[in-house]
Design an enzyme around this catalytic site. Structure first.
Site, PDB file in Angstrom:
ATOM      1  N   ARG A 121       0.877  -1.381   0.015  1.00  0.00           N
ATOM      2  CA  ARG A 121      -0.020  -0.143  -0.080  1.00  0.00           C
ATOM      3  C   ARG A 121       0.837   1.197   0.034  1.00  0.00           C
ATOM      4  NH1 ARG A 121      -2.873  -3.125   3.622  1.00  0.00           N
ATOM      5  NH2 ARG A 121      -4.658  -3.914   2.392  1.00  0.00           N
ATOM      6  N   LYS A 143       2.392  11.868 -11.137  1.00  0.00           N
ATOM      7  CA  LYS A 143       1.598  11.053 -11.909  1.00  0.00           C
ATOM      8  C   LYS A 143       2.505   9.747 -12.171  1.00  0.00           C
ATOM      9  CE  LYS A 143      -1.154  13.604 -14.907  1.00  0.00           C
ATOM     10  NZ  LYS A 143      -1.423  13.682 -16.493  1.00  0.00           N
ATOM     11  N   GLU A 185       9.476  19.502 -24.861  1.00  0.00           N
ATOM     12  CA  GLU A 185       8.617  19.928 -23.554  1.00  0.00           C
ATOM     13  C   GLU A 185       9.342  21.035 -22.928  1.00  0.00           C
ATOM     14  OE1 GLU A 185       5.975  18.191 -22.585  1.00  0.00           O
ATOM     15  OE2 GLU A 185       6.002  16.078 -23.485  1.00  0.00           O
ATOM     16  N   LYS A 227       6.613  23.443 -13.897  1.00  0.00           N
ATOM     17  CA  LYS A 227       5.919  22.533 -13.662  1.00  0.00           C
ATOM     18  C   LYS A 227       5.380  22.105 -12.284  1.00  0.00           C
ATOM     19  CE  LYS A 227       4.259  17.652 -14.625  1.00  0.00           C
ATOM     20  NZ  LYS A 227       4.566  16.811 -15.385  1.00  0.00           N
ATOM     21  N   GLU A 237      -4.990  17.413 -11.316  1.00  0.00           N
ATOM     22  CA  GLU A 237      -5.602  17.751 -12.680  1.00  0.00           C
ATOM     23  C   GLU A 237      -7.083  17.970 -12.815  1.00  0.00           C
ATOM     24  OE1 GLU A 237      -4.442  14.648 -15.777  1.00  0.00           O
ATOM     25  OE2 GLU A 237      -4.010  16.432 -16.951  1.00  0.00           O
ATOM     26  N   ARG A 241      -3.568  22.263 -14.564  1.00  0.00           N
ATOM     27  CA  ARG A 241      -2.873  21.310 -15.032  1.00  0.00           C
ATOM     28  C   ARG A 241      -2.878  21.064 -16.500  1.00  0.00           C
ATOM     29  NH1 ARG A 241      -0.351  16.716 -11.021  1.00  0.00           N
ATOM     30  NH2 ARG A 241       0.952  15.683 -12.752  1.00  0.00           N
ATOM     31  N   ASN A 245      -0.573  20.554 -21.332  1.00  0.00           N
ATOM     32  CA  ASN A 245      -1.393  19.712 -22.595  1.00  0.00           C
ATOM     33  C   ASN A 245      -1.107  20.644 -23.957  1.00  0.00           C
ATOM     34  OD1 ASN A 245      -1.295  17.039 -21.630  1.00  0.00           O
ATOM     35  ND2 ASN A 245      -3.258  17.693 -20.584  1.00  0.00           N
ATOM     36  N   HIS A 248      -0.625  18.930 -27.210  1.00  0.00           N
ATOM     37  CA  HIS A 248      -0.852  17.347 -26.804  1.00  0.00           C
ATOM     38  C   HIS A 248      -2.113  16.934 -27.630  1.00  0.00           C
ATOM     39  CE1 HIS A 248       2.628  17.918 -24.340  1.00  0.00           C
ATOM     40  NE2 HIS A 248       2.494  16.776 -23.976  1.00  0.00           N
ATOM     41  N   HIS A 252      -0.921  13.702 -29.377  1.00  0.00           N
ATOM     42  CA  HIS A 252      -1.363  12.378 -28.810  1.00  0.00           C
ATOM     43  C   HIS A 252      -2.278  11.650 -30.160  1.00  0.00           C
ATOM     44  CE1 HIS A 252      -1.745  13.548 -24.472  1.00  0.00           C
ATOM     45  NE2 HIS A 252      -0.316  12.950 -24.733  1.00  0.00           N
ATOM     46  N   HIS A 265       7.335  10.900 -28.339  1.00  0.00           N
ATOM     47  CA  HIS A 265       6.328  11.698 -28.036  1.00  0.00           C
ATOM     48  C   HIS A 265       6.806  13.209 -28.142  1.00  0.00           C
ATOM     49  CE1 HIS A 265       3.203  13.526 -25.090  1.00  0.00           C
ATOM     50  NE2 HIS A 265       4.464  14.077 -24.627  1.00  0.00           N
TER      51      HIS A 265
HETATM   52  N1  LIG Z   1       4.160  10.984 -15.147  1.00  0.00           N
HETATM   53  C1  LIG Z   1       4.229  11.982 -16.002  1.00  0.00           C
HETATM   54  O1  LIG Z   1       3.719  13.104 -15.630  1.00  0.00           O
HETATM   55  C2  LIG Z   1       4.601  11.923 -17.413  1.00  0.00           C
HETATM   56  C3  LIG Z   1       4.899  12.789 -18.311  1.00  0.00           C
HETATM   57  C4  LIG Z   1       5.206  12.757 -19.559  1.00  0.00           C
HETATM   58  C5  LIG Z   1       5.692  11.565 -19.946  1.00  0.00           C
HETATM   59  N2  LIG Z   1       5.513  10.261 -19.005  1.00  0.00           N
HETATM   60  C6  LIG Z   1       5.983   9.100 -19.564  1.00  0.00           C
HETATM   61  O2  LIG Z   1       7.422   9.021 -19.919  1.00  0.00           O
HETATM   62  C7  LIG Z   1       7.588   8.143 -20.759  1.00  0.00           C
HETATM   63  C8  LIG Z   1       8.610   8.752 -21.901  1.00  0.00           C
HETATM   64  O3  LIG Z   1       9.746   9.016 -21.017  1.00  0.00           O
HETATM   65  P1  LIG Z   1      11.006   9.005 -21.869  1.00  0.00           P
HETATM   66  O4  LIG Z   1      11.064   9.791 -22.999  1.00  0.00           O
HETATM   67  O5  LIG Z   1      12.082   9.456 -20.744  1.00  0.00           O
HETATM   68  O6  LIG Z   1      11.457   7.453 -22.182  1.00  0.00           O
HETATM   69  P2  LIG Z   1      12.155   6.298 -21.850  1.00  0.00           P
HETATM   70  O7  LIG Z   1      12.014   6.179 -20.529  1.00  0.00           O
HETATM   71  O8  LIG Z   1      11.798   5.074 -22.532  1.00  0.00           O
HETATM   72  O9  LIG Z   1      13.624   6.452 -22.360  1.00  0.00           O
HETATM   73  C9  LIG Z   1      13.949   6.809 -23.593  1.00  0.00           C
HETATM   74  C10 LIG Z   1      14.877   5.863 -23.900  1.00  0.00           C
HETATM   75  O10 LIG Z   1      16.255   6.327 -23.582  1.00  0.00           O
HETATM   76  C11 LIG Z   1      16.980   5.302 -22.604  1.00  0.00           C
HETATM   77  N3  LIG Z   1      17.946   5.937 -21.721  1.00  0.00           N
HETATM   78  C12 LIG Z   1      17.391   6.648 -20.718  1.00  0.00           C
HETATM   79  N4  LIG Z   1      18.302   7.316 -19.958  1.00  0.00           N
HETATM   80  C13 LIG Z   1      19.276   7.414 -20.946  1.00  0.00           C
HETATM   81  C14 LIG Z   1      20.728   7.616 -20.613  1.00  0.00           C
HETATM   82  N5  LIG Z   1      20.874   8.687 -19.557  1.00  0.00           N
HETATM   83  N6  LIG Z   1      21.503   7.394 -21.615  1.00  0.00           N
HETATM   84  C15 LIG Z   1      21.350   6.630 -22.543  1.00  0.00           C
HETATM   85  N7  LIG Z   1      20.093   5.971 -22.981  1.00  0.00           N
HETATM   86  C16 LIG Z   1      19.096   6.355 -21.946  1.00  0.00           C
HETATM   87  C17 LIG Z   1      15.830   4.338 -22.090  1.00  0.00           C
HETATM   88  O11 LIG Z   1      16.317   3.109 -22.017  1.00  0.00           O
HETATM   89  C18 LIG Z   1      14.979   4.352 -23.478  1.00  0.00           C
HETATM   90  O12 LIG Z   1      15.387   3.454 -24.381  1.00  0.00           O
HETATM   91  C19 LIG Z   1       6.213   7.668 -21.550  1.00  0.00           C
HETATM   92  O13 LIG Z   1       5.876   6.450 -21.010  1.00  0.00           O
HETATM   93  C20 LIG Z   1       5.261   8.766 -20.854  1.00  0.00           C
HETATM   94  O14 LIG Z   1       4.086   8.213 -20.901  1.00  0.00           O
HETATM   95  C21 LIG Z   1       5.016  10.555 -17.961  1.00  0.00           C
HETATM   96 ZN   LIG Z   2       4.234  15.733 -23.173  1.00  0.00          ZN
END
Ligand SMILES: NC(=O)c1ccc[n+]([C@@H]2O[C@H](COP(=O)([O-])OP(=O)(O)OC[C@H]3O[C@@H](n4cnc5c(N)ncnc54)[C@H](O)[C@@H]3O)[C@@H](O)[C@H]2O)c1
Ligand SMILES: [Zn+2]
Length: 381
Positions: A121, A143, A185, A227, A237, A241, A245, A248, A252, A265
């Site tokens: 939990r 999130k 972003e 942020k 949200e 918030r 977007n 987006h 999306h 993305h």
């Molecule tokens: N929680 C939130 O508020 C929020 C906001 C935006 C996006 N997201 C989520 O985030 C995700 C996307 O995140 P991302 O773009 O970081 O993608 P990711 O975590 O897939 O990383 C991108 C790639 O880079 C690699 N990588 C990471 N750090 C590295 C480094 N320092 N050196 C070399 N390679 C590295 C990873 O292994 C992966 O292959 C999505 O799932 C999205 O839904 C969440």
């Molecule tokens: Zn985004």
């Protein structure tokens, strides 16, 4: 080192930003009065690069870290991986005071945060984001969650970390394409709430593309502040918030119609933000010169700014837009800019105007070059 304090609801936590912070992870965690057992959740790309440094730093501060490695990439962000993590945590006898460190990009952060929020939990959770996108966006705001077959991020929770550690040095190994996607972003924060940041990005873009440490530190910190400020005012949200977007809705939809394969993305929302800027000119009178500045900054950052779509693909796009999570009672709500640095949310746009703007931003392909959905072509001008 720069520190940004986030104050959502009842609890506050810090985002620490600077080069080389991973080696100090143990000291940072020691200040939080946590149990000694912990698990670092990382992925197959990040663990070989930074797993040892993180593990050593924690061990030197007296913690007993174990490492759990998940496959890299969006496809591993699912309930199966969550269950595998639970089982490993249980096998290692992690208990209520034990904590989880998410070491990786947004995928690891969302997944590990969801695991931390639900195992027993909820156990404490530290974010160590290693992509630009994760440092300026996904690690801030609480999130967490995973994908279902039916769609992205359909299962999740709001679960705040106790600390976020952004080691800027980890960005040096990030592939350029991923880095640019994070910049989409970064530029967004300028458009939605900080004209000075936008100007600075226009001026310092070459330094930022070169990942110059001083510039990077200032800009990552500013984005986290923005942020954090938005999230503080709207933790769950219900209103403000939504401004996060900007671009987006279209972004999306583009990701969805290309089956999440073609675009990162950040690339999809780059196109989406250029579309939103054009729509903003029509609906809120965003000056044409600002539309051009927005388009030009994304282009200079090496991001796609438009797309060739066939008439059929444009229909698919419109349909996907009305399926977006941000739609309520069948009406698509937009975030649009009045000027750079100031946006309004919850706006509706007449469908004809939307079609017309999308037709300009996403020009139709010539009849002989209609491409299958999975092979959409960027337009770079
Ligand atoms: N929680 C939130 O508020 C929020 C906001 C935006 C996006 N997201 C989520 O985030 C995700 C996307 O995140 P991302 O773009 O970081 O993608 P990711 O975590 O897939 O990383 C991108 C790639 O880079 C690699 N990588 C990471 N750090 C590295 C480094 N320092 N050196 C070399 N390679 C590295 C990873 O292994 C992966 O292959 C999505 O799932 C999205 O839904 C969440
Ligand atoms: Zn985004």
């Amino acid at each position: 080192m720069r520190t940004v304090t986030v104050l959502p609801g009842r609890r506050s936590y810090r985002i620490k930003i600077g080069p080389g912070l991973l080696a100090r992870l143990g000291q940072e965690c020691a200040e939080l009065r946590l149990g000694s057992r912990c698990a670092i959740i990382s992925d197959t790309n990040v663990r070989p690069r930074f797993g040892d440094t993180a593990q050593r730093a924690l061990a030197q501060a007296g913690f007993q870290p174990v490492v759990i490695t998940v496959p890299a990439g969006e496809r591993a962000k699912n309930l199966k991986t969550v269950e595998a993590c639970y089982n490993k945590l249980a096998a290692q006898r992690l208990e209520r005071k034990s904590f989880i460190v998410a070491l990786g990009g947004g995928v690891v952060g969302d997944l590990a945060g969801f695991v931390a929020g639900s195992y027993l939990r909820g156990i404490p959770f530290i974010q160590v984001p290693t992509t630009l996108l994760a440092q300026v966006d996904s690690s801030v705001g609480g999130k967490v969650g995973v994908n279902l077959k039916a769609g992205k991020n359909l299962v999740g929770a709001f679960y705040q970390p106790l600390l976020v550690v952004c080691d800027l040095a980890t960005l040096s190994t990030l592939p350029m394409r991923e880095y640019r996607a994070g910049l989409a972003e970064v530029i967004k924060y300028g458009i939605i709430s900080d004209a000075k940041l936008f100007q600075r990005l226009e001026r310092d873009l070459p330094k930022l593309l070169a990942r110059e440490p001083g510039t990077l530190a200032a800009i990552v910190a500013r984005c986290c502040e923005i942020k954090a400020h938005v999230v503080e005012q709207d933790e769950t949200e219900t209103g403000l918030r939504a401004i996060l977007n900007f671009g987006h809705t279209t972004g999306h939809a583009l990701e969805a119609i290309s089956h999440y394969g073609q675009y990162l993305h950040g690339e999809a929302i780059s196109i989406g933000q250029v579309a939103a800027a054009r729509l903003s000119a029509k609906v809120l009178g965003l000056p044409q010169i600002d539309v051009e500045r927005i388009r030009s900054l994304f282009e200079r950052a090496g991001l796609p700014i438009g797309l060739k779509l066939s008439a059929a693909q444009r229909l698919q796009l419109m349909a996907a837009m009305s399926l977006d999570k941000k739609v309520s009672a069948g009406v698509i709500k937009f975030v649009l800019a009045r000027r750079i640095g100031e946006v309004k949310f919850g706006l509706t746009v007449p469908e004809a105007l939307l079609r017309q703007t999308l037709a300009n931003t996403l020009p139709p392909s010539l009849p002989h070059s209609i491409t299958p959905t999975s092979h959409l072509h960027h337009v770079r001008r």
